[in-house]
Design a protein around this motif. Structure first.
Motif, PDB file in Angstrom:
ATOM      1  N   VAL A 242      -8.776  -4.411  34.616  1.00 23.76           N
ATOM      2  CA  VAL A 242      -9.269  -3.448  34.790  1.00 23.76           C
ATOM      3  C   VAL A 242      -9.707  -3.419  36.108  1.00 23.76           C
ATOM      4  CG1 VAL A 242     -11.129  -2.282  34.363  1.00 23.76           C
ATOM      5  CG2 VAL A 242     -10.523  -3.200  32.481  1.00 23.76           C
ATOM      6  N   ALA A 243     -10.304  -4.494  36.563  1.00 28.80           N
ATOM      7  CA  ALA A 243     -10.953  -4.768  38.087  1.00 28.80           C
ATOM      8  C   ALA A 243      -9.111  -4.360  38.913  1.00 28.80           C
ATOM      9  CB  ALA A 243     -11.109  -5.617  37.900  1.00 28.80           C
ATOM     10  N   ALA A 244      -7.987  -4.697  37.972  1.00 27.41           N
ATOM     11  CA  ALA A 244      -7.053  -4.957  39.445  1.00 27.41           C
ATOM     12  C   ALA A 244      -5.993  -3.913  39.198  1.00 27.41           C
ATOM     13  CB  ALA A 244      -6.331  -5.375  38.079  1.00 27.41           C
ATOM     14  N   SER A 245      -6.560  -2.307  38.060  1.00 26.00           N
ATOM     15  CA  SER A 245      -5.955  -1.619  37.774  1.00 26.00           C
ATOM     16  C   SER A 245      -5.952   0.019  38.849  1.00 26.00           C
ATOM     17  CB  SER A 245      -6.590  -1.015  36.709  1.00 26.00           C
ATOM     18  OG  SER A 245      -6.024   0.286  35.970  1.00 26.00           O
TER      19      SER A 245
ATOM     20  N   VAL B  13     -21.497  -1.828  13.693  1.00 31.69           N
ATOM     21  CA  VAL B  13     -20.324  -2.103  14.568  1.00 31.69           C
ATOM     22  C   VAL B  13     -20.974  -2.177  15.518  1.00 31.69           C
ATOM     23  CG1 VAL B  13     -17.972  -1.576  15.197  1.00 31.69           C
ATOM     24  CG2 VAL B  13     -19.094  -1.285  13.000  1.00 31.69           C
ATOM     25  N   THR B  14     -21.106  -3.410  16.810  1.00 32.58           N
ATOM     26  CA  THR B  14     -21.352  -3.508  17.594  1.00 32.58           C
ATOM     27  C   THR B  14     -19.620  -3.854  18.651  1.00 32.58           C
ATOM     28  OG1 THR B  14     -22.876  -4.843  16.920  1.00 32.58           O
ATOM     29  CG2 THR B  14     -22.803  -5.114  19.400  1.00 32.58           C
ATOM     30  N   THR B  15     -19.380  -2.679  19.930  1.00 31.43           N
ATOM     31  CA  THR B  15     -18.269  -3.185  20.815  1.00 31.43           C
ATOM     32  C   THR B  15     -18.879  -3.261  21.953  1.00 31.43           C
ATOM     33  OG1 THR B  15     -18.828  -1.099  21.322  1.00 31.43           O
ATOM     34  CG2 THR B  15     -16.639  -1.067  19.240  1.00 31.43           C
ATOM     35  N   LEU B  16     -17.764  -4.078  23.212  1.00 31.19           N
ATOM     36  CA  LEU B  16     -17.657  -4.250  23.996  1.00 31.19           C
ATOM     37  C   LEU B  16     -17.060  -3.962  24.851  1.00 31.19           C
ATOM     38  CD1 LEU B  16     -20.299  -5.980  26.391  1.00 31.19           C
ATOM     39  CD2 LEU B  16     -18.582  -8.120  26.142  1.00 31.19           C
ATOM     40  N   THR B  17     -17.304  -3.639  26.103  1.00 28.92           N
ATOM     41  CA  THR B  17     -16.128  -2.789  26.998  1.00 28.92           C
ATOM     42  C   THR B  17     -16.431  -2.877  28.329  1.00 28.92           C
ATOM     43  OG1 THR B  17     -15.618  -0.336  25.759  1.00 28.92           O
ATOM     44  CG2 THR B  17     -15.079  -0.553  27.254  1.00 28.92           C
ATOM     45  N   ALA B  18     -15.249  -2.922  29.074  1.00 28.34           N
ATOM     46  CA  ALA B  18     -15.326  -3.132  30.025  1.00 28.34           C
ATOM     47  C   ALA B  18     -14.137  -2.298  30.736  1.00 28.34           C
ATOM     48  CB  ALA B  18     -14.534  -4.411  31.038  1.00 28.34           C
ATOM     49  N   GLU B  19     -15.165  -1.519  31.962  1.00 23.80           N
ATOM     50  CA  GLU B  19     -14.074   0.157  31.977  1.00 23.80           C
ATOM     51  C   GLU B  19     -14.282  -0.313  33.548  1.00 23.80           C
ATOM     52  OE1 GLU B  19     -16.188   3.530  31.711  1.00 23.80           O
ATOM     53  OE2 GLU B  19     -17.722   2.332  30.246  1.00 23.80           O
ATOM     54  N   LYS B  20     -13.073   0.880  34.710  1.00 23.20           N
ATOM     55  CA  LYS B  20     -13.098   1.520  34.915  1.00 23.20           C
ATOM     56  C   LYS B  20     -13.231   2.926  35.369  1.00 23.20           C
ATOM     57  CE  LYS B  20     -10.424   1.314  40.003  1.00 23.20           C
ATOM     58  NZ  LYS B  20      -9.065   1.385  40.482  1.00 23.20           N
ATOM     59  N   TRP B  21     -13.976   3.677  36.158  1.00 23.83           N
ATOM     60  CA  TRP B  21     -14.609   4.966  35.791  1.00 23.83           C
ATOM     61  C   TRP B  21     -14.111   5.551  37.245  1.00 23.83           C
ATOM     62  CZ3 TRP B  21     -18.103   6.635  38.713  1.00 23.83           C
ATOM     63  CH2 TRP B  21     -19.558   5.813  38.984  1.00 23.83           C
TER      64      TRP B  21
ATOM     65  N   HIS C 146     -10.598 -12.138  30.837  1.00 23.26           N
ATOM     66  CA  HIS C 146      -8.925 -11.473  30.953  1.00 23.26           C
ATOM     67  C   HIS C 146      -9.378  -9.734  30.511  1.00 23.26           C
ATOM     68  CE1 HIS C 146      -6.189 -14.655  31.648  1.00 23.26           C
ATOM     69  NE2 HIS C 146      -7.181 -15.311  30.560  1.00 23.26           N
ATOM     70  N   LYS C 147      -9.933  -9.288  29.766  1.00 16.46           N
ATOM     71  CA  LYS C 147     -10.521  -8.073  30.047  1.00 16.46           C
ATOM     72  C   LYS C 147     -10.765  -6.878  31.627  1.00 16.46           C
ATOM     73  CE  LYS C 147     -10.088  -7.011  24.877  1.00 16.46           C
ATOM     74  NZ  LYS C 147      -8.012  -6.819  25.543  1.00 16.46           N
TER      75      LYS C 147
ATOM     76  N   ALA D 217     -16.936 -11.559  34.824  1.00 17.22           N
ATOM     77  CA  ALA D 217     -15.448 -12.019  34.436  1.00 17.22           C
ATOM     78  C   ALA D 217     -15.565 -14.128  35.270  1.00 17.22           C
ATOM     79  CB  ALA D 217     -14.050 -11.690  35.095  1.00 17.22           C
ATOM     80  N   GLU D 218     -16.017 -14.132  36.196  1.00 16.35           N
ATOM     81  CA  GLU D 218     -15.458 -15.612  36.264  1.00 16.35           C
ATOM     82  C   GLU D 218     -16.335 -16.318  35.545  1.00 16.35           C
ATOM     83  OE1 GLU D 218     -13.672 -18.783  37.633  1.00 16.35           O
ATOM     84  OE2 GLU D 218     -12.987 -16.767  38.210  1.00 16.35           O
ATOM     85  N   PHE D 219     -17.511 -15.828  36.163  1.00 15.45           N
ATOM     86  CA  PHE D 219     -19.372 -16.751  34.626  1.00 15.45           C
ATOM     87  C   PHE D 219     -18.598 -16.868  33.275  1.00 15.45           C
ATOM     88  CE2 PHE D 219     -23.167 -16.680  33.092  1.00 15.45           C
ATOM     89  CZ  PHE D 219     -23.711 -18.489  33.938  1.00 15.45           C
ATOM     90  N   LEU D 220     -17.815 -15.640  33.452  1.00 17.18           N
ATOM     91  CA  LEU D 220     -17.972 -15.505  31.710  1.00 17.18           C
ATOM     92  C   LEU D 220     -16.389 -16.546  31.519  1.00 17.18           C
ATOM     93  CD1 LEU D 220     -17.474 -12.291  30.794  1.00 17.18           C
ATOM     94  CD2 LEU D 220     -18.512 -13.902  29.618  1.00 17.18           C
ATOM     95  N   ARG D 221     -15.312 -16.519  32.401  1.00 15.91           N
ATOM     96  CA  ARG D 221     -14.628 -17.704  32.296  1.00 15.91           C
ATOM     97  C   ARG D 221     -14.923 -19.038  32.194  1.00 15.91           C
ATOM     98  NH1 ARG D 221      -9.646 -20.346  35.492  1.00 15.91           N
ATOM     99  NH2 ARG D 221     -11.854 -19.787  37.752  1.00 15.91           N
TER     100      ARG D 221
END
Length: 173
Positions: A82-85, A108-116, A77-78, A148-152
């Motif tokens: 982001v892709a729709a933004s 601490v481990t973080t995971l980010t999806a971004e549009k740059w 979903h994230k 994203a679709e594969f994660l879904r």
């Protein structure tokens, strides 16, 4: 140790950029009691890696982020959001924290999806960070959406648990 010529199939999607990559695959988590696995449950693993050689012996070459099925669905979903933004943005999963050593040191481990957007160019990326180390994988929109679709898909496919049967020591009359 002898090698087997038998091929094994795994659900996996690999994405490569010029110097980094990410592998998304099914995984499992074992729960042990007294050294014996009594339960195994489905997980989704994202393994971020660098394609360039180490320049320093302390350099990290890969970081793994293991999601529970609902976290993988949240990441789907994230990424979709982001892709729709129409403007640059970032969406982060809740960080994973674990402690090691004496005294306990929290990692601490973080995971980010971004549009740059930089210097007139724009794109998408998945980025993992652990402490001071980061691996970012830039992606074209189609691969970003496919991830994203594969994660879904994996989020429901990996929603399983295996448990040992508890055999009662009581005798039935």
């Amino acid at each position: 140790m002898p090698h087997s010529n038998e091929l094994t199939r795994s659900k996996c999607y690999e994405i490569f950029s010029q110097s980094t990559g990410v592998e998304i695959r099914s995984a499992a988590k074992n729960h042990e009691e007294r050294g014996v696995v009594v339960e195994r449950s489905g997980r989704i693993q994202l393994r971020f890696f660098k394609l360039t050689p180490k320049t320093n012996p302390d350099d990290i070459t890969q970081i793994r982020f293991v999601c529970e099925p609902d976290e993988a669905f949240e990441l789907f979903h994230k990424i979709s959001s982001v892709a729709a933004s129409t403007t640059p943005c970032k969406e982060k999963l809740n960080p994973h924290k674990f402690s090691t050593g004496e005294p306990a040191i929290e990692t601490v481990t973080t995971l980010t999806a971004e549009k740059w957007e930089r210097n007139g160019k724009s794109g998408y990326a998945l980025t993992v960070g652990r402490g001071k180390d980061f691996i970012s994988v830039p992606l074209p929109l189609a691969k970003f959406l496919f991830a994203a679709e594969f994660l879904r898909y994996l989020s429901t496919d990996q929603c399983w648990v295996e448990r040992t049967d508890k055999v009662s020591s009581k005798k039935t009359p």
